[in-house]
Enzyme design. Structure first.
Site, PDB file in Angstrom:
ATOM      1  N   LYS A 161       5.723  -3.007 -10.787  1.00  0.00           N
ATOM      2  CA  LYS A 161       6.945  -2.207 -10.622  1.00  0.00           C
ATOM      3  C   LYS A 161       8.149  -3.140 -10.767  1.00  0.00           C
ATOM      4  O   LYS A 161       8.110  -4.279 -10.253  1.00  0.00           O
ATOM      5  CB  LYS A 161       6.883  -1.589  -9.217  1.00  0.00           C
ATOM      6  CG  LYS A 161       7.949  -0.580  -8.874  1.00  0.00           C
ATOM      7  CD  LYS A 161       7.638   0.045  -7.505  1.00  0.00           C
ATOM      8  CE  LYS A 161       8.597   1.152  -7.129  1.00  0.00           C
ATOM      9  NZ  LYS A 161       8.210   1.834  -5.868  1.00  0.00           N
ATOM     10  N   SER A 214       7.993   6.494  -6.046  1.00  0.00           N
ATOM     11  CA  SER A 214       8.868   5.884  -7.036  1.00  0.00           C
ATOM     12  C   SER A 214       8.156   4.900  -7.963  1.00  0.00           C
ATOM     13  O   SER A 214       8.751   4.451  -8.940  1.00  0.00           O
ATOM     14  CB  SER A 214      10.020   5.141  -6.336  1.00  0.00           C
ATOM     15  OG  SER A 214       9.519   4.113  -5.505  1.00  0.00           O
ATOM     16  N   SER A 241       5.323   5.961  -2.042  1.00  0.00           N
ATOM     17  CA  SER A 241       5.562   5.657  -3.459  1.00  0.00           C
ATOM     18  C   SER A 241       4.402   4.990  -4.190  1.00  0.00           C
ATOM     19  O   SER A 241       4.477   4.823  -5.409  1.00  0.00           O
ATOM     20  CB  SER A 241       6.827   4.802  -3.606  1.00  0.00           C
ATOM     21  OG  SER A 241       7.971   5.579  -3.368  1.00  0.00           O
TER      22      SER A 241
END
Lengths: 63, 461
Positions: B78, B154, B178
């Site tokens: 990420k 996310s 997330s």
């Protein structure tokens, strides 16, 4: 907690923005008001939950 | 190697000389080239770095040196992880103006120390304040099972990259869900470890008192391989535990005999759609879990997590809200501004409630080793979708995606999200264990996989 009306919430947001030095645009107000109203309503669900005065907040600091 | 090989299969093939790290890396880069234009999982591809690392792995094997347990396994992170040479954008426009990171995040160093090969940084919701995987600056990450649908967020690019077979392993962060939400929507295994288990140093934060990091993969074994490689204390993260590493791999195949497993009812059933309940029932049946329990005050727990999140998030970004408000996604900006204005007394009360709730839930773990709960109320929604039907009532979508994950991460419990391959879309179930018992959740996930109750399905790419 008691509900707060839109007018009072707008006054609070403008005062808080002044205190925090956040520039606000009028176009942002409806969304900020909606978000803050949700946060305050949600907080109401635990704000009145009785806990002893001695209860510790979760974060622990070790010196 | 074929595109959907697991990390364990790739590492074994390379160790045995049936594949080279260079060939595996080139195949992954070619697949990214072919599919990422649609999936939009990657924001940076570190091709030359990956090729150099692959050559080093191949050279080590040729020289007869011992290879790490993840030797030659491609992975990506990420884009809130520091990657040397790249600004850590954290899904934002503002942070991409930062100087490039001088060093990798420790979790990248640890995976590379085990032989894994970093292929790049992944799309995410702005500043991680997101459950959709949509991003106004970089475009939405797209779900490989239906590219018109959300990956979940996310860690949206992490879900899309692994589900699409671009990499077998990705790292994400989980503040309120997330890792678990994209695992559910994309049909993957995801591990959110115990709060404090894995170092968060050199990653861009969101909510310090709730932030966790962890892996997403296509099998429970791959989660365990990555998790074991990443454990260990780190003075750079004051929250990181000083406990010695507790590897999960040795007990992964121990089965579930003797484990007491219950199903979370009440709050966790009321808001669940038919797919979520069906998946939960399938997992419970495979485990013979018939006991039903209720997590006390789960709705208040979710509320307290919500308030801590918006307040800490607002505080983190206060300077940027003062000077760069126009450069945020407007939806993020308005939530962060309102978060900065939440009265402090309510945030302290939320943290007090957190300790009370923790004590109540820990009592449940005196009777049970694991608790099952849905991961998300629904399968992957359509991109741009704003509302959903729940119990025949139209409700806002974004506010409801995380209702089942938030009460769990709120008190830092370890969770493995397992994928149930329903048609047409998969959905996840949370296996929740007592603090520091990631090994129990992983063992159950591995058993479910062996019993074919859960599986990471292949998308129609």
């Amino acid at each position: 907690m008691s509900e707060i009306d839109d007018q009072a919430l707008d006054a609070y947001i403008k005062a808080a923005a002044g205190a925090l030095d956040i520039p606000l645009e009028d176009a942002w107000m409806p969304a900020i008001r909606t978000n803050l109203a949700i946060s305050l309503r949600i907080a109401g669900s635990f704000a009145d939950f009785e806990l002893p005065d001695e209860s510790e907040p979760a974060p622990v600091f070790e010196a | 190697m074929e595109a959907y090989s697991t990390a364990a299969e790739i590492a074994e093939a390379i160790a045995q000389g049936r594949a080279s790290a260079t060939a595996v890396t080139e195949a992954a880069l070619a697949r990214i080239e072919k599919h990422d234009g649609v999936l939009n999982a990657f924001t940076t591809v570190t091709a030359e770095r990956a090729r150099a690392k692959a050559r080093a792995v191949d050279a080590a094997r040729a020289a007869g040196q011992a290879l790490g347990p993840l030797a030659g396994v491609p992975f990506a992170v990420k884009n809130l992880f520091d990657v040397a040479g790249i600004p850590t954008r954290a899904g934002s426009k503002i942070n991409r103006e930062h100087a490039p990171a001088s060093k990798d995040a420790p979790l990248i160093e640890r995976l590379e120390g085990a032989g894994a090969i970093l292929l790049g940084a992944l799309n995410m919701g702005e500043y991680a304040y997101d459950f959709t995987g949509e991003n106004v600056h970089d475009g939405p990450s797209r779900n490989p099972h239906d590219t018109g649908r959300m990956t979940g967020g996310s860690s949206g690019g992490s879900g899309g990259a692994v589900a699409g077979g671009l990499v077998p392993l990705a790292l994400g962060s989980d503040t309120n869900g997330s890792i678990r939400v994209p695992s559910s929507f994309c049909g993957l295994f995801g591990l959110k470890p115990t709060y404090g288990r894995l170092t968060r140093a050199r990653t861009f934060p969101f909510v310090a008192s709730l932030d966790h990091l962890g892996p997403l993969a296509r099998s429970a074994r791959d989660l365990a391989l990555a998790y074991d490689a990443m454990q260990g204390p780190d003075a750079e993260d004051p929250v990181c535990t000083t406990r010695a590493p507790e590897p999960a791999l040795p007990s992964l195949g121990a089965g579930v005999d003797g484990l007491r497993i219950a199903v979370a009812g009440g709050y966790f059933e009321r808001g669940a759609g038919v797919e979520a309940l069906s998946a939960l029932a399938r997992v419970a049946k495979a485990l013979g879990a018939s006991a039903r329990i209720e997590l006390p005050e789960a709705a208040r727990a979710r509320a307290a997590a919500f308030v801590i999140t918006t307040s800490e998030g607002g505080a983190l970004h206060l300077d940027r809200l003062r000077t760069r408000a126009g450069d945020f996604d407007p939806a993020t900006r308005d939530r962060l501004i309102s978060g900065a204005m939440v009265p402090g007394a309510l945030v302290v009360k939320a943290q007090k409630f957190r300790r009370w709730y923790r004590e109540q839930v820990l009592k449940l773990f005196e009777r049970y080793d694991a608790i099952l709960a849905p991961a998300t109320p629904m399968t992957a929604p359509k991109l741009g979708q704003q509302t959903m039907m729940l119990d025949g009532v139209e409700v806002p979508l974004r506010a409801n995606i995380g209702i089942f994950t938030q009460p769990i991460s709120f008190i830092g419990l370890p969770v493995v999200c397992v994928p149930v391959p329903l048609q047409p879309l998969p959905i996840g179930v949370q296996i929740i264990a007592a603090p520091w018992r990631e090994d129990v959740a992983l063992r159950i996930a591995h058993h479910l996989e062996a019993e074919q109750a859960v599986k990471a399905p292949r998308p129609p790419l």
